[in-house]
Design an enzyme around this catalytic site. Structure first.
Site, PDB file in Angstrom:
ATOM      1  N   CYS A  95       0.884  -1.128   0.033  1.00  0.00           N
ATOM      2  CA  CYS A  95       0.032   0.219  -0.042  1.00  0.00           C
ATOM      3  C   CYS A  95       0.806   1.098   0.007  1.00  0.00           C
ATOM      4  O   CYS A  95       1.721   1.446   0.989  1.00  0.00           O
ATOM      5  CB  CYS A  95      -0.840   0.064   1.260  1.00  0.00           C
ATOM      6  N   CYS A 115      -0.305   3.868   3.028  1.00  0.00           N
ATOM      7  CA  CYS A 115      -0.011   3.587   4.248  1.00  0.00           C
ATOM      8  C   CYS A 115       1.601   3.043   4.449  1.00  0.00           C
ATOM      9  O   CYS A 115       2.184   3.214   5.669  1.00  0.00           O
ATOM     10  CB  CYS A 115      -0.726   2.394   4.643  1.00  0.00           C
ATOM     11  N   LYS A 123       0.358  -5.366   2.613  1.00  0.00           N
ATOM     12  CA  LYS A 123      -0.640  -5.817   3.180  1.00  0.00           C
ATOM     13  C   LYS A 123      -0.722  -7.155   3.734  1.00  0.00           C
ATOM     14  O   LYS A 123      -0.170  -8.423   2.792  1.00  0.00           O
ATOM     15  CB  LYS A 123      -1.797  -5.704   2.125  1.00  0.00           C
ATOM     16  N   HIS A 146      -6.984  -1.492   1.538  1.00  0.00           N
ATOM     17  CA  HIS A 146      -6.788  -0.236   1.964  1.00  0.00           C
ATOM     18  C   HIS A 146      -8.209   0.115   1.778  1.00  0.00           C
ATOM     19  O   HIS A 146      -8.751   0.177   0.684  1.00  0.00           O
ATOM     20  CB  HIS A 146      -5.766   0.525   1.178  1.00  0.00           C
ATOM     21  N   CYS A 159     -11.841   5.519   4.644  1.00  0.00           N
ATOM     22  CA  CYS A 159     -11.163   5.682   6.132  1.00  0.00           C
ATOM     23  C   CYS A 159      -9.744   6.186   5.721  1.00  0.00           C
ATOM     24  O   CYS A 159      -9.041   6.394   6.722  1.00  0.00           O
ATOM     25  CB  CYS A 159     -11.236   4.337   6.721  1.00  0.00           C
ATOM     26  N   CYS A 169      -5.248   1.146   5.828  1.00  0.00           N
ATOM     27  CA  CYS A 169      -5.507  -0.275   5.766  1.00  0.00           C
ATOM     28  C   CYS A 169      -6.149  -0.891   6.612  1.00  0.00           C
ATOM     29  O   CYS A 169      -5.847  -0.584   7.927  1.00  0.00           O
ATOM     30  CB  CYS A 169      -4.038  -0.955   5.521  1.00  0.00           C
ATOM     31  N   HIS A 191     -16.582  -1.333   3.567  1.00  0.00           N
ATOM     32  CA  HIS A 191     -16.958  -0.025   4.573  1.00  0.00           C
ATOM     33  C   HIS A 191     -18.580   0.168   4.538  1.00  0.00           C
ATOM     34  O   HIS A 191     -19.102   0.165   3.546  1.00  0.00           O
ATOM     35  CB  HIS A 191     -16.283   1.085   3.733  1.00  0.00           C
ATOM     36  N   CYS A 192     -18.976   0.392   5.769  1.00  0.00           N
ATOM     37  CA  CYS A 192     -20.427   0.390   6.021  1.00  0.00           C
ATOM     38  C   CYS A 192     -21.069   2.031   6.261  1.00  0.00           C
ATOM     39  O   CYS A 192     -20.330   2.449   7.154  1.00  0.00           O
ATOM     40  CB  CYS A 192     -20.754  -0.404   7.201  1.00  0.00           C
ATOM     41  N   CYS A 243     -15.272   0.983   8.614  1.00  0.00           N
ATOM     42  CA  CYS A 243     -14.836  -0.164   7.862  1.00  0.00           C
ATOM     43  C   CYS A 243     -15.376  -1.503   8.865  1.00  0.00           C
ATOM     44  O   CYS A 243     -15.167  -1.226  10.054  1.00  0.00           O
ATOM     45  CB  CYS A 243     -13.411  -0.081   7.792  1.00  0.00           C
TER      46      CYS A 243
END
Ligand SMILES: [Zn+2]
Ligand SMILES: [Zn+2]
Length: 382
Positions: free
Chosen positions: A122, A125, A129, A135, A139, A142, A149-150, A156
């Site tokens: 990533c 970041c 990973k 990632h 947000c 990672c 993602h809600c 997340c």
């Protein structure tokens, strides 16, 4: 100036992202007011029934709100420091396949993506990973074992809060079902209380008014010479709560002599005034505010309940197979294997559920963290 515009955009985005969360909080607060105060305390008479309804309601309410807060407020578990490499070091590792393989073994990464990369880095970041880590652009970081993602919690769903989210959708469904069933069961009683009850009350008030007026009119007959005796007698015997006669009663009480019949006058005026207000409630108000709000609760939670059915089914299937939402759409695989999403399936539904819900069954219903593993290393098939 550019920074100012950027900051302005950020604030606007933040506000929009929290709109759904704030709407949910407002809905929960309003529902609590309607159910507990308007329906249970002000409408239902049976104390045993009220106690049972309030106990079950508060149990579900506490569990739902607890899961909601835990899903939102549980801090994300960061990617461990050994996965962090600066871009220069990563460029060297990326160019050397044997070095890349050594790094993979050292970090314990087992899977490859569909593009068959040995390791995924990533650049935002600055870390490699781990397995099942993605990632999140919303947000900006990672997330370990990222599910999705809600927007409903503006967070997340990942290793740190997957159990809380899973419980949240279950408790929201149960809470909605409870509201729909109990509110629907109480609705006829609210209707009777507000409409039929008012009519009965008005009849009673009308009876009181008739008796009081009759007594008053007999006493006042001599002094009210301008009102014909025949009309007074007729009013005394046939006075009802109809709107046309109440003002007449009020007029009589207002013009009555104060010395001889003051108590009768006051009683007649009070009864007429109450009857008048009650009558206007029934005649003018139409549907009562309590009735309308309970119907609104039923409608809103019926929609929530129905729309949660496919989500519940989908997430139960995901837990059954120990798979995440992202892995359904972006399959991962073991090296030199065809991409499939079942490599984390441990062979039984119970073993798969324990990965998220924990190994102690009695803790499954509670939003306390019991997920197995460290969020970085996962057992795989074979
Ligand atoms: Zn990242
Ligand atoms: Zn996110």
């Amino acid at each position: 100036m550019r920074n100012y515009e950027k900051a302005k955009k950020c604030v606007k985005k933040l506000r929009l992202e929290w709109v759904l969360v704030l709407a949910e909080i407002a809905l929960t607060g309003w529902t609590y007011y309607v159910y507990v105060w308007l329906m249970c305390y002000q409408t239902l008479q049976d104390r045993v029934e009220v106690s049972i309804l309030l106990s079950v309601y508060h149990l579900l309410f506490i569990l739902k709100v607890w899961c909601f807060l835990k899903t939102i407020l549980t801090p994300r578990i960061p990617v461990p420091p050994e996965f962090h490499f600066d871009e220069k070091t990563w460029n060297q590792i990326e160019l050397d396949s044997s070095l890349q393989q050594q790094t993979k073994v050292f970090l314990g990464v087992k899977t490859t993506t569909i593009s068959n990369k040995t390791l995924n880095y990533c650049y935002i970041c600055g870390n490699v990973k781990p397995d099942r880590c993605h990632h999140c652009s919303r947000c900006g970081t990672c997330v370990l074992r990222m599910d999705h993602h809600c927007p409903w919690v503006n967070r997340c769903v990942g290793f740190h809060n997957h159990k809380f989210f899973f419980l949240l959708i279950h408790y929201t469904f149960t809470y909605s079902m409870f509201l729909v069933i109990t509110c629907t069961g109480t609705l006829p009683r609210i209707w009777r209380r507000d409409w039929v009850g008012n009519l009965i009350n008005n009849e009673e008030i009308g009876r009181t008014l008739r008796n009081t007026s009759a007594a008053f009119m007999l006493k006042a007959r001599s002094s009210l010479s301008e009102i014909p005796t025949a009309e007074l007698t007729a009013n005394a015997t046939s006075l009802t709560v109809s709107k046309s006669l109440i003002p007449a009663a009020l007029a009589i009480s207002a013009s009555a002599p104060s010395s001889s019949s003051s108590s009768s006058t006051a009683e007649a005026a009070a009864a007429a005034s109450t009857a008048s207000s009650r009558t206007s409630l029934v005649d003018d108000a139409g549907l009562s505010p309590v009735f309308i709000q309970v119907v609104a609760v039923i409608f809103i939670y019926l929609v929530i309940m129905i729309s949660l059915v496919p989500l519940l089914t989908f997430h139960n299937q995901l837990l059954d197979g120990n798979i995440t939402t992202l892995e359904v759409y972006r399959p991962v695989s073991l090296p030199n294997c065809k991409g499939n999403s079942e490599i984390f399936d441990l062979g039984s539904v119970s073993a798969n559920h324990k990965q998220i819900m924990g190994s102690q069954l009695w803790l499954w219903p509670f939003p306390v963290f019991t997920s197995l593993g460290d969020g970085v290393h996962y057992p795989v098939q074979g």
